[in-house]
Design a protein around this motif. Structure first.
Motif, PDB file in Angstrom:
ATOM      1  N   ALA A   1     -56.327 -17.323  19.489  1.00  0.00           N
ATOM      2  CA  ALA A   1     -56.566 -18.454  20.388  1.00  0.00           C
ATOM      3  C   ALA A   1     -55.291 -19.268  20.587  1.00  0.00           C
ATOM      4  O   ALA A   1     -54.960 -19.667  21.708  1.00  0.00           O
ATOM      5  N   GLU A   2     -54.555 -19.500  19.501  1.00  0.00           N
ATOM      6  CA  GLU A   2     -53.302 -20.267  19.593  1.00  0.00           C
ATOM      7  C   GLU A   2     -52.296 -19.553  20.486  1.00  0.00           C
ATOM      8  O   GLU A   2     -51.602 -20.188  21.291  1.00  0.00           O
ATOM      9  N   ARG A   3     -52.196 -18.230  20.343  1.00  0.00           N
ATOM     10  CA  ARG A   3     -51.218 -17.478  21.127  1.00  0.00           C
ATOM     11  C   ARG A   3     -51.624 -17.338  22.586  1.00  0.00           C
ATOM     12  O   ARG A   3     -50.804 -16.983  23.426  1.00  0.00           O
TER      13      ARG A   3
ATOM     14  N   GLN B   1     -63.974 -24.403  13.838  1.00  0.00           N
ATOM     15  CA  GLN B   1     -63.339 -23.607  12.802  1.00  0.00           C
ATOM     16  C   GLN B   1     -64.062 -22.299  12.528  1.00  0.00           C
ATOM     17  O   GLN B   1     -63.637 -21.528  11.672  1.00  0.00           O
TER      18      GLN B   1
ATOM     19  N   ASN C   1     -59.427 -16.712  10.733  1.00  0.00           N
ATOM     20  CA  ASN C   1     -58.000 -17.019  10.878  1.00  0.00           C
ATOM     21  C   ASN C   1     -57.349 -16.143  11.938  1.00  0.00           C
ATOM     22  O   ASN C   1     -56.494 -16.600  12.707  1.00  0.00           O
TER      23      ASN C   1
ATOM     24  N   LYS D   1     -58.399 -17.394  15.241  1.00  0.00           N
ATOM     25  CA  LYS D   1     -57.742 -18.675  15.488  1.00  0.00           C
ATOM     26  C   LYS D   1     -56.302 -18.455  15.943  1.00  0.00           C
ATOM     27  O   LYS D   1     -55.817 -19.111  16.874  1.00  0.00           O
ATOM     28  N   LYS D   2     -55.608 -17.499  15.300  1.00  0.00           N
ATOM     29  CA  LYS D   2     -54.235 -17.176  15.707  1.00  0.00           C
ATOM     30  C   LYS D   2     -54.223 -16.635  17.135  1.00  0.00           C
ATOM     31  O   LYS D   2     -53.334 -16.957  17.928  1.00  0.00           O
TER      32      LYS D   2
ATOM     33  N   GLU E   1     -60.850 -30.061  16.244  1.00  0.00           N
ATOM     34  CA  GLU E   1     -60.788 -30.004  14.784  1.00  0.00           C
ATOM     35  C   GLU E   1     -62.070 -29.441  14.184  1.00  0.00           C
ATOM     36  O   GLU E   1     -62.039 -28.812  13.124  1.00  0.00           O
TER      37      GLU E   1
ATOM     38  N   PHE F   1     -64.728 -19.595  18.478  1.00  0.00           N
ATOM     39  CA  PHE F   1     -63.492 -19.067  19.057  1.00  0.00           C
ATOM     40  C   PHE F   1     -63.777 -18.032  20.142  1.00  0.00           C
ATOM     41  O   PHE F   1     -63.143 -18.016  21.196  1.00  0.00           O
TER      42      PHE F   1
ATOM     43  N   LYS G   1     -56.735 -24.537  23.343  1.00  0.00           N
ATOM     44  CA  LYS G   1     -56.807 -25.693  22.463  1.00  0.00           C
ATOM     45  C   LYS G   1     -58.170 -25.749  21.781  1.00  0.00           C
ATOM     46  O   LYS G   1     -59.204 -25.667  22.432  1.00  0.00           O
TER      47      LYS G   1
ATOM     48  N   SER H   1     -52.756 -19.998  24.054  1.00  0.00           N
ATOM     49  CA  SER H   1     -52.668 -21.419  24.446  1.00  0.00           C
ATOM     50  C   SER H   1     -54.030 -22.049  24.647  1.00  0.00           C
ATOM     51  O   SER H   1     -54.232 -22.913  25.507  1.00  0.00           O
TER      52      SER H   1
END
Length: 883
Positions: free
Chosen positions: A230-232, A242, A224, A227-228, A239, A247, A236, A234
């Protein structure tokens, strides 16, 4: 004193009209009234009992437990009785069927006999222990001095030197390698606050190309966290991506091209660093990791070549300054504090031992007292002081004990959420109301009272405010310090108020708590031999609240008295959907909350089977349809969004945010206050029909990619025209030759957002006449080349955002325009030649210029500098992409 609130909640239930009708029909009203009288007497003794408990009287602790047990038993008997006789709209119709069941009456009398025996023993014990009848404490604070929303309880004193020292270490060009700078100190010393101030500093923002903040905490989840990250960044993710092995390469690929700063806040063990470091490349470009931890060993292991920065305690002067600040005591003319408060402040500061958190919470407690030496000395006499590492927890406990009775369960309830959680105030308020923590005898709606409770917790520094609404100043998001969360968990466990299941050890013993929260976020659970489906067996069937994070454990109808069910961040496949539907069957839920949940197939939620349901909370739900008595859809959530529905039949619906609102004009929602529609297929006629029925609408948000017609833009015809405060319209305006005028907009509007409106007429001469407007946001809204803000226009405007006004070349601000503007953000207005005459806006505190043309930036720093030199905070940044 959670037990006192438990008794108070029980007394409300005993006075319920439906219960009174039922016990009268069954001929047991006298017996129930006796129980009510006895519980009222017991409540009057609880304050003295709690005082003796805090002094270490174990006998009294047992007496309080007996009171709690009998309260729980009475509640179970009442709820079971009402369930069996059919407490619903068909109660009287079912009466004939009920009277054929004499065992119900026999069972009720047997239970009341048992309760009376317990009450008799409680009375005898009370006399033996010398517990006296005392006047009840007020449910609200005796003194509530005004709170300044601008004062955030994360602010502390004496950190400037530390902040500068950390920044110097981060920016040291003599160390090109990726180094780790660690801030070390005990809980409550201000590690996170210092790291935040460093992270938010302009020097750091300009030096590092990429900055990422990660909250770790004890119950960390490496996938998690990655994953956070990676999101911050940007990045992509598909699905099916995981796992952390998927990552890490993508994260490294982005970071190796930039000078980055990664903050790891609240690391407890070296395991986190050893796993995350593999995603942080070292290309010798001066990248840094900033870590906060209580463990010196962990800090040294992360970077043996760097000495950890050991955070110091506050000195006496700094301690007193912080205490006075949080007590809302202002300095007097000569720059000192009132003389009569200096000695008690000195005593309290010394007892706090230089710990910022202890001083902040102590100051919050004093803020509710009279600012006199008598009142402060009284607090000194009653506080359970202790020197040493437990001093901070003792002070926090004292502040908790000082809370009004009704606030205690509200605070302890926050333990339902994981550590480092960002709480959304509206959700918490809805849950408090559903749990019946909010009394009905105070003026205002229960939501308004709950909002005041939240404000008092903020004033007392029991929560850390993160964001306030710009329109009304109310709290929108907040955090709870981990030590205060520990205190809430401890109180919840001791009072059987709530049981937290977050690790294997929590399942060693069953619990008789009335609420249970399952925080199954750690990936280790996936590979554990522990049968997660049996976790629910560790709770009792009479549990009233179940809250799940990450995974919902199936449960059956044995939880027939369940009244609150909340499920967050869960993905439901077909099998799990069936389990959820089965679990909901026959429950007496009052509140159902599904947040961030995705259903594999379209899932029909049959609210008709949930006969006592009062509130539905739906946020970010995919593929859910709320169906009515005959299976017809009455509410659809087929995308992101929020919907709160008060049932039955949506008569009391207050807030609705929804995609694809097919058939919405057929709904009867007379009490609707807030409406947000993402409309793609529904005819505008349907929406206009709906809006014409809404007399109390305060907030309206409409989105349509095909454009918004004049019938919607012109709100003058709406029955709620004079009430609307917030209006957001996204989509090209179809004006059909109509010229804009101020009468189209609600006269009392405080917040207006226009997205992709493509208006060719300068909107400022119209909008500046809205006398109450405080927030204006224009996103791709205007296609003209010139804007003018006139003298006297926008008299209340505080925040203005301009984004992607692609054709705008010139913006004039006349002297006397926007006299209260505080925050201006101009983003990606690529043809704007120069900054407007902002010297005419002396109230401006924050100016953000983002992705502006190079020539524009050059002028700002040279010939136009005189226009902005009075502004305290100026942010000029460029990004690779606009969003």
């Amino acid at each position: 004193m959670v037990d006192a609130s438990t008794v108070s909640s029980l007394l409300l239930k005993l006075g319920d009209a439906a219960l009174q009708d039922a016990v009268t029909l069954y001929g047991v009203s006298d017996r129930v009234q006796f129980v009510e009288r006895e519980m009222r007497r017991i409540r009057s003794f609880l304050e003295d009992a709690d005082s003796k408990r805090r002094k270490g009287d174990n006998r009294v602790q047992n007496w309080i437990k007996d009171v709690r047990d009998v309260s729980f038993l009475i509640e179970d008997v009442i709820d079971t009785f009402l369930l069996e006789v059919g407490r619903n709209k068909g109660f009287f119709r079912s009466l004939g069927r009920v009277l054929e069941k004499p065992h119900v009456l026999h069972k009720l009398n047997s239970e009341i006999d048992k309760i009376q025996t317990m009450l008799d023993e409680i009375e005898r014990s009370r006399e033996r222990y010398g517990i006296k009848d005392l006047p009840e404490s007020s449910t609200v604070a005796h003194v509530r001095r005004p709170i300044n929303p601008e004062i955030d309880n994360t602010d502390v004193v004496g950190v400037d030197a530390e902040k500068n020292a950390i920044i110097e270490l981060l920016l040291d060009e003599r160390t090109p390698r990726r180094s780790v700078v660690s801030i070390v100190g005990i809980g409550g010393l201000g590690k996170t606050t210092l790291a935040q101030k460093v992270y938010q500093s302009e020097k750091v923002k300009k030096h590092f190309e990429v900055s990422v903040w990660l909250n770790i905490s004890q119950e960390f989840n490496i996938p998690n966290l990655l994953k956070k990250m990676a999101e911050r960044l940007s990045i992509k993710l598909a699905e099916n991506e995981q796992e952390e092995e998927q990552f890490i390469p993508k994260i490294k690929e982005v970071l190796k091209r930039k000078r980055y700063l990664v903050v790891l806040d609240d690391i407890w063990t070296g395991d986190v660093w050893s796993e995350i470091m593999s995603a942080l490349p070292d290309v010798k470009n001066g990248s840094r990791v900033l870590m906060t931890t209580r463990s010196l060993e962990t800090a040294k292991a992360a970077d043996p070549r760097n000495d950890p920065y050991k955070l110091r305690y506050l000195n006496d002067e700094e301690s007193q300054d912080l205490l006075f600040k949080k007590a809302y005591v202002d300095q007097i003319a000569n720059g000192s504090y009132p003389n009569d408060l200096l000695e008690p402040a000195k005593t309290i500061s010394k007892k706090c031992g230089g710990l910022p958190l202890a001083l902040i919470v102590a100051g919050g407690l004093l803020s509710t007292k009279d600012p006199t030496s008598v009142a402060w000395n009284k607090e000194i006499a009653t506080m359970n002081w202790q020197i040493g590492e437990n001093a901070c927890m003792k002070i926090l406990a004292t502040s908790y004990e000082d809370l009004p009775i009704n606030l205690k369960p509200c605070f302890v309830y926050l333990a339902s959420f994981p550590e480092d959680w960002v709480y959304k105030a509206k959700l918490i308020i809805h849950l408090w109301v559903a749990e019946r923590f909010i009394p009905r005898d105070e003026p205002g709606t229960m939501e308004e009272i709950a909002d005041k409770y939240l404000e008092e917790l903020a004033q007392r520094c029991m929560i850390q405010n993160l964001k306030r609404s710009l329109t009304d100043g109310s709290i929108e998001r907040f955090r709870v310090h981990d030590l205060l969360l520990d205190l809430a968990i401890q109180e919840a466990k001791q009072k059987s108020f709530l049981k937290v299941f977050s690790k294997r050890a929590d399942f060693e013993n069953n619990t008789d708590a009335r609420r249970a929260t399952f925080q199954l976020r750690d990936s280790s659970w996936k590979h554990s031999s522990f049968d997660q489906n049996k976790m629910i067996e560790y709770t009792k069937p009479n549990v009233r609240t179940l809250i799940f994070f990450g995974k919902m454990i199936p449960f059956d109808s044995q939880f027939k008295l369940l009244r609150v069910l909340m499920v967050q961040n869960c993905d439901f496949d077909g099998k799990q959907q069936s389990s959820l539907k089965k679990s909901l069957k026959g429950l007496t839920l009052r509140c159902l909350a599904l947040i961030g949940c995705n259903f594999e197939h379209e899932f029909y939620l049959p609210v008709a089977h949930l006969r006592n349901l009062q509130t539905i909370e739906l946020q970010g739900v995919e593929n859910l349809v709320v169906s009515g008595p005959f299976g017809q859809p009455i509410l659809q959530c087929l995308g992101r969004g929020l919907a709160r529905a008060d049932l039955p039949y949506l008569q009391s619906l207050q807030t609705l945010e929804i995609w694809k609102p097919a058939g919405i004009e057929l709904l009867n929602m007379p009490s609707l206050v807030r409406l947000s529609l993402i409309n793609k297929t529904t005819s505008w006629k349907s929406i206009v029909t709906l809006l014409s029925k809404l007399n109390f609408l305060v907030c309206l948000k409409i989105t349509n990619e095909n454009g918004i017609p004049i019938d919607i833009i012109n709100t003058r015809s709406l029955p709620s025209y004079d009430l609307l405060r917030t209006l957001s319209l996204e989509g090209k305006w179809r004006l059909e030759g109509v010229t804009l005028n101020v009468d189209m907009f609600p006269p009392h509007l405080t917040e207006l957002t226009l997205w992709r409106s493509a208006i060719d007429q300068d909107p400022m001469p119209i909008l500046e006449k809205l006398q109450c407007l405080k927030v204006l946001q224009l996103y791709v809204a205007y296609t003209g080349k010139q804007m003018i803000c006139s003298r006297g226009g926008f008299p209340q405007l505080q925040k203005l955002k301009l984004f992607l006004l692609k054709e705008l070349e010139e913006w004039k601000i006349e002297e006397g325009a926007m006299p209260m503007l505080n925050h201006l953000k101009i983003w990606d207005c690529r043809r704007l030649k120069m900054v407007p005459d902002l010297q005419h806006v002396p109230t401006l505190n924050v100016l953000e210029l983002l992705n502006m043309p190079e020539e524009f930036e050059r002028r700002v720093k040279n010939e136009d500098q005189h226009k902005i030199e009075h502004i305290p905070s100026i942010i000029i940044e460029r990004f690779l992409f606009s969003t």
